[in-house]
Design an enzyme around this catalytic site. Sequence first.
Site, PDB file in Angstrom:
ATOM      1  N   ASP A 125      -0.810  -0.308  -7.193  1.00 56.62           N
ATOM      2  CA  ASP A 125      -2.142  -0.890  -7.010  1.00 56.62           C
ATOM      3  C   ASP A 125      -3.008  -0.583  -8.234  1.00 56.62           C
ATOM      4  O   ASP A 125      -2.758   0.394  -8.950  1.00 56.62           O
ATOM      5  CB  ASP A 125      -2.822  -0.301  -5.771  1.00 56.62           C
ATOM      6  CG  ASP A 125      -2.087  -0.653  -4.485  1.00 56.62           C
ATOM      7  OD1 ASP A 125      -1.333  -1.642  -4.490  1.00 56.62           O
ATOM      8  OD2 ASP A 125      -2.274   0.076  -3.500  1.00 56.62           O
TER       9      ASP A 125
HETATM   10  N1  URA Z   1       1.659   2.444  -1.885  1.00 54.32           N
HETATM   11  C1  URA Z   1       0.379   2.025  -1.973  1.00 54.32           C
HETATM   12  O1  URA Z   1      -0.323   1.920  -0.982  1.00 54.32           O
HETATM   13  N2  URA Z   1      -0.088   1.722  -3.204  1.00 54.32           N
HETATM   14  C2  URA Z   1       0.631   1.848  -4.358  1.00 54.32           C
HETATM   15  O2  URA Z   1       0.129   1.568  -5.439  1.00 54.32           O
HETATM   16  C3  URA Z   1       1.962   2.298  -4.223  1.00 54.32           C
HETATM   17  C4  URA Z   1       2.454   2.596  -2.976  1.00 54.32           C
END
Ligand code: URA
Length: 233
Positions: free
Chosen positions: A101
């Site tokens: 993310d």
């Molecule tokens: N899980 C999440 O919620 N976000 C990420 O960036 C990676 C794994």
Amino acid sequence: MRLDQYLSTSTALSRKDAKKVISQGRVYVDGVPARSANLQVAVGATIELDGSELHLPGELYLMMNKPDGVISATTDNSQPTAVDLLPSPLASQVHIAGRLDKDTTGLLLLTSDGQWSHQVTSPRRDCPKTYQVQLAAPLSSEARAQLEAGVMLKDENKPTLPATVRVCSDAAIELTINEGRYHQVKRMLAAVGNHVTGLHRLRIGTITLDPALAPGQYRELTENEIRSITGRA
Ligand code: URA
């Protein structure tokens, strides 16, 4: 890699001829004429011979310490991407193996090898990912047991695979998961009544984020790191 070796690997020149063209001032490294065949070529350096850019044959495998605020994409019209942080000769060759993310930091793998990245991301391969997770509230023992057994995510009909939890401090855990569902860690913690306030990926399989890499920095993977994903010795 030494500059004369780089030239003989990326062109038809022998090592002797490579040394000759360097001494003739026909080779530029990052826009500066190189005079020494011993020069160590840095990852991502631009090497030119008689004005043409050279590339090493073979695939590229990199790890990056992804900073907060960049998106896991090769290009985007409005937002900075992780691939934008690479010099152009590398950026044009790689894609991301396992996205994070925008607000997640840490280990990001980038490669030109589509088969290899498939092994990193495929749900059928056992490639665990470990995250350092900051929580809004301490993890209760019931919540921990639920994460370890598998939880049902909102709008899904299959529970997550059992995860491994290591409690680091009051509101910080290390969570290892064996899948890569959308926003998985944040949704798993939401499913047990908590909330993720900070997320950092530490490890993919046995590849651990190099502590020498500051946010935004990258390096090539070692042979062992590359092979650890494919399982080939
Ligand atoms: N899980 C999440 O919620 N976000 C990420 O960036 C990676 C794994």
